[in-house]
Every structure is written in structure tokens, then in C-alpha cells.
Design a protein around this motif. Structure first.
Motif, PDB file in Angstrom:
ATOM      1  N   GLY A 118       0.818  -1.187   0.000  1.00 21.81           N
ATOM      2  CA  GLY A 118       0.000   0.000   0.000  1.00 21.81           C
ATOM      3  C   GLY A 118       0.861   1.249   0.000  1.00 21.81           C
ATOM      4  O   GLY A 118       2.065   1.199  -0.277  1.00 21.81           O
ATOM      5  N   HIS A 119       0.271   2.381   0.340  1.00 18.21           N
ATOM      6  CA  HIS A 119       1.031   3.623   0.400  1.00 18.21           C
ATOM      7  C   HIS A 119       0.344   4.611   1.333  1.00 18.21           C
ATOM      8  O   HIS A 119      -0.862   4.520   1.590  1.00 18.21           O
ATOM      9  CB  HIS A 119       1.197   4.240  -0.992  1.00 18.21           C
ATOM     10  N   THR A 120       1.135   5.535   1.830  1.00 18.24           N
ATOM     11  CA  THR A 120       0.635   6.617   2.670  1.00 18.24           C
ATOM     12  C   THR A 120       1.131   7.938   2.094  1.00 18.24           C
ATOM     13  O   THR A 120       2.299   8.061   1.733  1.00 18.24           O
ATOM     14  CB  THR A 120       1.130   6.477   4.122  1.00 18.24           C
ATOM     15  N   SER A 121       0.226   8.912   1.995  1.00 18.50           N
ATOM     16  CA  SER A 121       0.583  10.228   1.482  1.00 18.50           C
ATOM     17  C   SER A 121       0.415  11.279   2.571  1.00 18.50           C
ATOM     18  O   SER A 121      -0.559  11.246   3.325  1.00 18.50           O
ATOM     19  CB  SER A 121      -0.300  10.605   0.285  1.00 18.50           C
ATOM     20  N   VAL A 122       1.379  12.178   2.641  1.00 16.61           N
ATOM     21  CA  VAL A 122       1.340  13.292   3.589  1.00 16.61           C
ATOM     22  C   VAL A 122       1.248  14.584   2.793  1.00 16.61           C
ATOM     23  O   VAL A 122       2.093  14.844   1.924  1.00 16.61           O
ATOM     24  CB  VAL A 122       2.586  13.305   4.492  1.00 16.61           C
ATOM     25  N   THR A 123       0.229  15.385   3.062  1.00 16.26           N
ATOM     26  CA  THR A 123       0.061  16.675   2.395  1.00 16.26           C
ATOM     27  C   THR A 123       0.294  17.787   3.401  1.00 16.26           C
ATOM     28  O   THR A 123      -0.393  17.874   4.419  1.00 16.26           O
ATOM     29  CB  THR A 123      -1.361  16.800   1.800  1.00 16.26           C
ATOM     30  N   VAL A 124       1.291  18.623   3.115  1.00 14.06           N
ATOM     31  CA  VAL A 124       1.631  19.721   4.010  1.00 14.06           C
ATOM     32  C   VAL A 124       0.605  20.837   3.853  1.00 14.06           C
ATOM     33  O   VAL A 124       0.217  21.189   2.732  1.00 14.06           O
ATOM     34  CB  VAL A 124       3.043  20.252   3.698  1.00 14.06           C
ATOM     35  N   ALA A 125       0.149  21.392   4.957  1.00 11.98           N
ATOM     36  CA  ALA A 125      -0.782  22.522   4.899  1.00 11.98           C
ATOM     37  C   ALA A 125      -0.104  23.679   4.162  1.00 11.98           C
ATOM     38  O   ALA A 125       1.060  23.983   4.432  1.00 11.98           O
ATOM     39  CB  ALA A 125      -1.178  22.948   6.305  1.00 11.98           C
ATOM     40  N   PRO A 126      -0.793  24.319   3.225  1.00 10.59           N
ATOM     41  CA  PRO A 126      -0.168  25.392   2.440  1.00 10.59           C
ATOM     42  C   PRO A 126       0.473  26.487   3.286  1.00 10.59           C
ATOM     43  O   PRO A 126       1.560  26.979   2.970  1.00 10.59           O
ATOM     44  CB  PRO A 126      -1.335  25.933   1.614  1.00 10.59           C
ATOM     45  N   ALA A 127      -0.166  26.873   4.378  1.00 12.86           N
ATOM     46  CA  ALA A 127       0.394  27.916   5.242  1.00 12.86           C
ATOM     47  C   ALA A 127       1.709  27.466   5.867  1.00 12.86           C
ATOM     48  O   ALA A 127       2.640  28.273   6.043  1.00 12.86           O
ATOM     49  CB  ALA A 127      -0.610  28.300   6.325  1.00 12.86           C
ATOM     50  N   GLY A 155       2.767  20.787  18.793  1.00 12.09           N
ATOM     51  CA  GLY A 155       1.336  20.837  18.519  1.00 12.09           C
ATOM     52  C   GLY A 155       0.984  21.495  17.204  1.00 12.09           C
ATOM     53  O   GLY A 155      -0.202  21.580  16.860  1.00 12.09           O
ATOM     54  N   LEU A 156       1.993  21.958  16.459  1.00 21.75           N
ATOM     55  CA  LEU A 156       1.748  22.592  15.168  1.00 21.75           C
ATOM     56  C   LEU A 156       1.059  21.621  14.218  1.00 21.75           C
ATOM     57  O   LEU A 156       1.527  20.496  14.010  1.00 21.75           O
ATOM     58  CB  LEU A 156       3.078  23.048  14.562  1.00 21.75           C
ATOM     59  N   THR A 157      -0.069  22.029  13.634  1.00 23.85           N
ATOM     60  CA  THR A 157      -0.760  21.189  12.652  1.00 23.85           C
ATOM     61  C   THR A 157      -0.026  21.322  11.327  1.00 23.85           C
ATOM     62  O   THR A 157      -0.152  22.334  10.639  1.00 23.85           O
ATOM     63  CB  THR A 157      -2.227  21.595  12.502  1.00 23.85           C
ATOM     64  N   VAL A 158       0.734  20.290  10.970  1.00 18.06           N
ATOM     65  CA  VAL A 158       1.599  20.327   9.794  1.00 18.06           C
ATOM     66  C   VAL A 158       0.827  20.028   8.522  1.00 18.06           C
ATOM     67  O   VAL A 158       1.137  20.548   7.448  1.00 18.06           O
ATOM     68  CB  VAL A 158       2.779  19.349   9.975  1.00 18.06           C
ATOM     69  N   GLY A 159      -0.183  19.175   8.626  1.00 17.19           N
ATOM     70  CA  GLY A 159      -0.945  18.803   7.446  1.00 17.19           C
ATOM     71  C   GLY A 159      -1.803  17.589   7.729  1.00 17.19           C
ATOM     72  O   GLY A 159      -2.216  17.359   8.877  1.00 17.19           O
ATOM     73  N   THR A 160      -2.048  16.809   6.683  1.00 19.38           N
ATOM     74  CA  THR A 160      -2.891  15.623   6.818  1.00 19.38           C
ATOM     75  C   THR A 160      -2.229  14.426   6.144  1.00 19.38           C
ATOM     76  O   THR A 160      -1.356  14.585   5.279  1.00 19.38           O
ATOM     77  CB  THR A 160      -4.278  15.835   6.187  1.00 19.38           C
ATOM     78  N   ALA A 161      -2.673  13.244   6.535  1.00 17.79           N
ATOM     79  CA  ALA A 161      -2.171  12.007   5.944  1.00 17.79           C
ATOM     80  C   ALA A 161      -3.331  11.166   5.449  1.00 17.79           C
ATOM     81  O   ALA A 161      -4.406  11.153   6.048  1.00 17.79           O
ATOM     82  CB  ALA A 161      -1.352  11.213   6.958  1.00 17.79           C
ATOM     83  N   ASP A 162      -3.105  10.486   4.328  1.00 18.45           N
ATOM     84  CA  ASP A 162      -4.028   9.477   3.793  1.00 18.45           C
ATOM     85  C   ASP A 162      -3.261   8.179   3.739  1.00 18.45           C
ATOM     86  O   ASP A 162      -2.185   8.117   3.124  1.00 18.45           O
ATOM     87  CB  ASP A 162      -4.512   9.837   2.391  1.00 18.45           C
ATOM     88  N   THR A 163      -3.781   7.137   4.371  1.00 14.34           N
ATOM     89  CA  THR A 163      -3.080   5.857   4.336  1.00 14.34           C
ATOM     90  C   THR A 163      -3.963   4.777   3.724  1.00 14.34           C
ATOM     91  O   THR A 163      -5.169   4.744   3.959  1.00 14.34           O
ATOM     92  CB  THR A 163      -2.602   5.450   5.757  1.00 14.34           C
ATOM     93  N   HIS A 164      -3.344   3.934   2.920  1.00 16.47           N
ATOM     94  CA  HIS A 164      -4.063   2.915   2.158  1.00 16.47           C
ATOM     95  C   HIS A 164      -3.371   1.565   2.309  1.00 16.47           C
ATOM     96  O   HIS A 164      -2.750   1.073   1.366  1.00 16.47           O
ATOM     97  CB  HIS A 164      -4.149   3.314   0.692  1.00 16.47           C
ATOM     98  N   PRO A 165      -3.441   0.939   3.490  1.00 16.49           N
ATOM     99  CA  PRO A 165      -2.830  -0.376   3.666  1.00 16.49           C
ATOM    100  C   PRO A 165      -3.583  -1.451   2.903  1.00 16.49           C
ATOM    101  O   PRO A 165      -4.815  -1.395   2.789  1.00 16.49           O
ATOM    102  CB  PRO A 165      -2.927  -0.602   5.181  1.00 16.49           C
ATOM    103  N   ARG A 166      -2.835  -2.405   2.386  1.00 16.31           N
ATOM    104  CA  ARG A 166      -3.428  -3.541   1.675  1.00 16.31           C
ATOM    105  C   ARG A 166      -3.043  -4.835   2.373  1.00 16.31           C
ATOM    106  O   ARG A 166      -1.923  -4.999   2.818  1.00 16.31           O
ATOM    107  CB  ARG A 166      -2.955  -3.563   0.196  1.00 16.31           C
ATOM    108  N   PHE A 167      -4.026  -5.747   2.452  1.00 14.83           N
ATOM    109  CA  PHE A 167      -3.851  -6.962   3.254  1.00 14.83           C
ATOM    110  C   PHE A 167      -3.584  -8.179   2.369  1.00 14.83           C
ATOM    111  O   PHE A 167      -3.933  -8.202   1.216  1.00 14.83           O
ATOM    112  CB  PHE A 167      -5.099  -7.220   4.099  1.00 14.83           C
TER     113      PHE A 167
END
Length: 196
Positions: free
Chosen positions: A34-43, A184-196
């Protein structure tokens, strides 16, 4: 196959429960890929660059540009290499390859964390400091914002909020000789897609 699908469904269901109940025999799902993506907050991306801090994705991670609310920002995608998830209670780890190096272009100093692990037991993402055997907590995971769905052979958890830990903020500020990072800085978000 049926047991795998049932266990996978249990994992997904558990992700949206804030206080899972205990069980003597939790189900275990082995993560294969699978894969995990991290998106940095634009600010945050803008603040880093304006302070001379360049985030650099290291192999086999893959960098790309994306937009959030019509603002450009950095996205980093890492391959999942293994791990195992349990339910009742929710726990386990998802293992990755690749890293993220923060470089201060004003003084040439840098710090890289690599081979990230999503640790659901602690609700955090850890990374190994490059050149050492030390593993540190990089982000706290806020699952309250996540959206989860089950697929035939895995699970998809999107919009997991990433908050910088005090350990990571301190190490980055000290090593890079900057003051741009805060606990505590909110850096961004993550999407994770593990496959079994």
C-alpha cells in the motif's frame, strides 16, 4: 479470504470508535503493501520556505505538488512495506520506507527522519533519525477528522490530522538553528491505504 475480509472490516470499524472495548482474542490483519501520502498545509509550506527551511522527500518516497483550497503545497507519498493491525482494542503498526529531510538553506544544516511507522497503539507517527538507530515520535495522529472506508483487499483512511510532537519540534529547532517549529503545530494531513 473470508476471515481476512471480516478482520479488515473490523479494523475499519475500530478506526472510528474513540474508546474501543477490550477483547481477549483480537483479530489480526497482516499488512502487505500500500502507500501513505502526507500533504503539508499550504500555510506551513509557505512558512517553512520563507524561513529558509526546505522539506525534501527522500527515496523511495515520492514528492509531488498538489493544491489545497486552490493553494499550492507539497505532497509526499511513501510505500507501505508491512505491519499488522489488531481490533478489540484497535492497535498495531504500519511500516514504511523513505524519509523527509528538513534543510536550512541559510546555514546548510539538515535533519532527516526516515522509515516512518504509524503506531496506532500510541496514535503517533514515528521515524528513525538518519544516521542513528534512534526512533522518535514525529507526529501525533488526530483520527477524529479521518474518513474511513473498506475495500475488497484493504482499508482507506483519509484526512488524518498530523500535529508536530514536542520531541520533533525541539530536535528540528535545535539542529537547524531556527524557531519556526512549535509543539502541537498542525503540519498537514495524511491518507493511508494499507493492503492486506
Amino acid at each position: 479470504m473470508t476471515r481476512t475480509v471480516v478482520a479488515a472490516a473490523s479494523v475499519v470499524a475500530a478506526l472510528v470508535i474513540t474508546a474501543p472495548t477490550a477483547s481477549a482474542t483480537p483479530h489480526t490483519v497482516h499488512v502487505r503493501s500500500g502507500h501513505t501520502s502526507v500533504t503539508v498545509a499550504p500555510a506551513i509550506a509557505k512558512a517553512l520556505l520563507s524561513n529558509g527551511i526546505a522539506p525534501i522527500v527522500t527515496r523511495p518516497g515520492k514528492p509531488s505538488l498538489t493544491t489545497v483550497a486552490n493553494q499550492p503545497t507539497l505532497k509526499a507519498t511513501y510505500p507501505i512495506t508491512g505491519g499488522a493491525l489488531t481490533t478489540d482494542p484497535l492497535g498495531g503498526k504500519i511500516l514504511h520506507k523513505g524519509g523527509l529531510r528538513f534543510a536550512n538553506v541559510f546555514n546548510g544544516r539538515s535533519l532527516e527522519v526516515m522509515n516512518f511507522t504509524i503506531d496506532l497503539n500510541r496514535a503517533e507517527l514515528t521515524g528513525r533519525v538518519a544516521g542513528t538507530k534512534t526512533r522518535v515520535p514525529v507526529f501525533k495522529l488526530d483520527l477524529s477528522t479521518a474518513k474511513v472506508k473498506l475495500t475488497k483487499h484493504g482499508a482507506d483512511a483519509t484526512n488524518v490530522t498530523l500535529k508536530l510532537t514536542s520531541e520533533a519540534a525541539g530536535a528540528l529547532n535545535t539542529t537547524l538553528r531556527t524557531k519556526v517549529f512549535s509543539p502541537g503545530l498542525t503540519v498537514g494531513t495524511a491518507d493511508t491505504h494499507p493492503r492486506f
